[in-house]
Scaffold this motif. Structure first.
Motif, PDB file in Angstrom:
ATOM      1  N   GLY A 184      38.424  48.936  27.129  1.00  0.00           N
ATOM      2  CA  GLY A 184      37.569  49.398  26.047  1.00  0.00           C
ATOM      3  C   GLY A 184      36.266  48.610  26.028  1.00  0.00           C
ATOM      4  O   GLY A 184      35.180  49.161  26.198  1.00  0.00           O
ATOM      5  N   LEU A 185      36.386  47.283  25.852  1.00  0.00           N
ATOM      6  CA  LEU A 185      35.203  46.431  25.838  1.00  0.00           C
ATOM      7  C   LEU A 185      34.728  46.059  27.236  1.00  0.00           C
ATOM      8  O   LEU A 185      33.614  45.568  27.399  1.00  0.00           O
ATOM      9  CB  LEU A 185      35.497  45.148  25.052  1.00  0.00           C
ATOM     10  N   ARG A 186      35.586  46.276  28.233  1.00  0.00           N
ATOM     11  CA  ARG A 186      35.266  45.993  29.643  1.00  0.00           C
ATOM     12  C   ARG A 186      34.905  44.526  29.867  1.00  0.00           C
ATOM     13  O   ARG A 186      33.954  44.197  30.591  1.00  0.00           O
ATOM     14  CB  ARG A 186      34.136  46.895  30.141  1.00  0.00           C
ATOM     15  N   LEU A 187      35.651  43.641  29.256  1.00  0.00           N
ATOM     16  CA  LEU A 187      35.432  42.214  29.438  1.00  0.00           C
ATOM     17  C   LEU A 187      36.185  41.737  30.674  1.00  0.00           C
ATOM     18  O   LEU A 187      37.325  42.125  30.909  1.00  0.00           O
ATOM     19  CB  LEU A 187      35.924  41.447  28.204  1.00  0.00           C
ATOM     20  N   LYS A 188      35.534  40.892  31.451  1.00  0.00           N
ATOM     21  CA  LYS A 188      36.157  40.354  32.664  1.00  0.00           C
ATOM     22  C   LYS A 188      35.889  38.860  32.743  1.00  0.00           C
ATOM     23  O   LYS A 188      34.832  38.392  32.320  1.00  0.00           O
ATOM     24  CB  LYS A 188      35.590  41.026  33.919  1.00  0.00           C
ATOM     25  N   PRO A 189      36.830  38.094  33.302  1.00  0.00           N
ATOM     26  CA  PRO A 189      36.584  36.661  33.504  1.00  0.00           C
ATOM     27  C   PRO A 189      35.375  36.441  34.412  1.00  0.00           C
ATOM     28  O   PRO A 189      35.100  37.241  35.316  1.00  0.00           O
ATOM     29  CB  PRO A 189      37.880  36.166  34.168  1.00  0.00           C
ATOM     30  N   LEU A 190      34.663  35.352  34.153  1.00  0.00           N
ATOM     31  CA  LEU A 190      33.517  35.012  34.993  1.00  0.00           C
ATOM     32  C   LEU A 190      33.970  34.651  36.404  1.00  0.00           C
ATOM     33  O   LEU A 190      33.267  34.906  37.377  1.00  0.00           O
ATOM     34  CB  LEU A 190      32.747  33.839  34.379  1.00  0.00           C
ATOM     35  N   ARG A 191      35.151  34.037  36.494  1.00  0.00           N
ATOM     36  CA  ARG A 191      35.716  33.647  37.796  1.00  0.00           C
ATOM     37  C   ARG A 191      37.186  34.058  37.827  1.00  0.00           C
ATOM     38  O   ARG A 191      37.905  33.884  36.838  1.00  0.00           O
ATOM     39  CB  ARG A 191      35.578  32.129  38.025  1.00  0.00           C
ATOM     40  N   ASP A 192      37.629  34.571  38.961  1.00  0.00           N
ATOM     41  CA  ASP A 192      39.001  35.040  39.096  1.00  0.00           C
ATOM     42  C   ASP A 192      39.972  33.874  39.273  1.00  0.00           C
ATOM     43  O   ASP A 192      39.637  32.849  39.889  1.00  0.00           O
ATOM     44  CB  ASP A 192      39.128  35.993  40.284  1.00  0.00           C
ATOM     45  N   ASP A 193      41.170  34.037  38.755  1.00  0.00           N
ATOM     46  CA  ASP A 193      42.208  33.028  38.876  1.00  0.00           C
ATOM     47  C   ASP A 193      42.631  32.879  40.341  1.00  0.00           C
ATOM     48  O   ASP A 193      42.868  33.876  41.026  1.00  0.00           O
ATOM     49  CB  ASP A 193      43.407  33.435  38.022  1.00  0.00           C
ATOM     50  N   PRO A 194      42.723  31.644  40.851  1.00  0.00           N
ATOM     51  CA  PRO A 194      43.090  31.450  42.259  1.00  0.00           C
ATOM     52  C   PRO A 194      44.406  32.113  42.653  1.00  0.00           C
ATOM     53  O   PRO A 194      44.522  32.651  43.755  1.00  0.00           O
ATOM     54  CB  PRO A 194      43.178  29.927  42.384  1.00  0.00           C
ATOM     55  N   ALA A 195      45.408  32.100  41.766  1.00  0.00           N
ATOM     56  CA  ALA A 195      46.692  32.722  42.110  1.00  0.00           C
ATOM     57  C   ALA A 195      46.528  34.221  42.331  1.00  0.00           C
ATOM     58  O   ALA A 195      47.141  34.794  43.247  1.00  0.00           O
ATOM     59  CB  ALA A 195      47.716  32.458  41.006  1.00  0.00           C
TER      60      ALA A 195
END
Length: 293
Positions: free
Chosen positions: A25-36
């Motif tokens: 809905g808000l299309r929020l994404k982390p600035l950096r992806d989790d290494p796992a």
């Protein structure tokens, strides 16, 4: 506009409707992806490449590894140091080679098979044109009884429970593979292929056979989820899943962590849309029905 429910969207809503709202809905994404998560994607890519081009593994895998990490630069990853980032590349390649040795030869019909169909009832044939179902199947293998679904899971320890027979995601994939001739289709063999990244890598298979009953259940689930999304029903569902959710800092009010992970804009936007009325006022400018997986 039809609502498209991918496997990822469906599982996101089932696990936590608020997570669905934040991501789609808000299309929020982390600035950096989790290494796992990054390393899981890398191993998926390498194992699939190795299975498709087994006769040329020694040439294919290093190139596939290089290209994956070129498309995943350090700045987009959550590694603390460039040394950690480089070590991950080496370990993913090494683990993938070992996994492929353990898997052995496998007759592959398709890799990352993308299927998109209108939701159709398996017994009555009724079609809901307003709901489109989409799945990206990791592997379709050839068996004596026909095509089978294999979903790759990269995990840190051996799973303690058998989940294939009750998995909504495998039921969705089997449903898509059987479309549109459900009555005439044979039951679909499905399996989780668990790639276990312990000190000594190992694999396990979790297998099941799914048919009309499971297809009817997944259709019911899809209809209920679609109806809830269209009505704007989003609520928090706290539990174990919060432990690996990218949005838990927003839900738990941890501003500093949220800003570090998602950015100042994400924190401010979330504050504007926390209550239902505010979200509904903004929702015409949003698009929870986008085609992202």
């Amino acid at each position: 506009m039809p609502l498209t429910l991918s496997k990822t969207k469906l599982m996101a809503y089932i696990s936590c409707p608020e997570k669905f709202r934040l991501r789609y809905g808000l299309r929020l994404k982390p600035l950096r992806d989790d290494p796992a998560l990054i390393e899981g994607r890398a191993i998926h890519h390498l194992v699939e490449s190795g299975l498709m081009y087994r006769d040329a593994i020694e040439d294919v895998l290093p190139v596939a590894n290089m290209r994956f990490w070129e498309s995943t630069p350090f700045e987009t990853c959550g590694y603390d140091t460039i040394e950690d980032y480089q070590h991950a590349q080496t370990r993913c390649l090494s683990d993938s080679i070992k996994f492929l040795e353990l898997i052995g030869p496998m007759p592959i019909l398709a890799v990352e098979k993308d299927i998109q169909v209108p939701l159709t009832h398996p017994f009555t044939g009724e079609v809901w044109d307003s709901i489109t179902i989409r799945g990206l199947i990791d592997l379709v293998s050839e068996t004596e009884s026909g095509p089978a679904v294999i979903d790759i899971k990269t995990v840190g320890r051996t799973p303690s429970m058998k989940m294939a027979a009750i998995s909504s995601e495998l039921a969705l994939y089997a449903y898509l593979l059987a479309y549109p001739d459900y009555w005439d289709a044979r039951p679909v063999e499905v399996a989780f292929l668990n790639l276990i990244r312990t000190k000594e890598p190992k694999i396990t298979y979790d297998k099941a056979v799914l048919g009309l009953d499971e297809f009817e259940n997944i259709v019911t689930t899809c209809r209920q989820v679609a109806a809830s999304i269209k009505l704007g029903h989003f609520w928090k569902n706290p539990g174990m899943q919060c432990g690996w959710c990218s949005y838990k800092s927003l839900c738990h009010g941890d501003k500093q962590t949220a800003v570090n992970m998602l950015g100042e804009y994400a924190w401010e936007f979330y504050q504007m849309t926390k209550d239902v009325v505010a979200y509904q006022q903004l929702s015409p400018t949003l698009n929870p029905h986008d085609q992202a997986a």
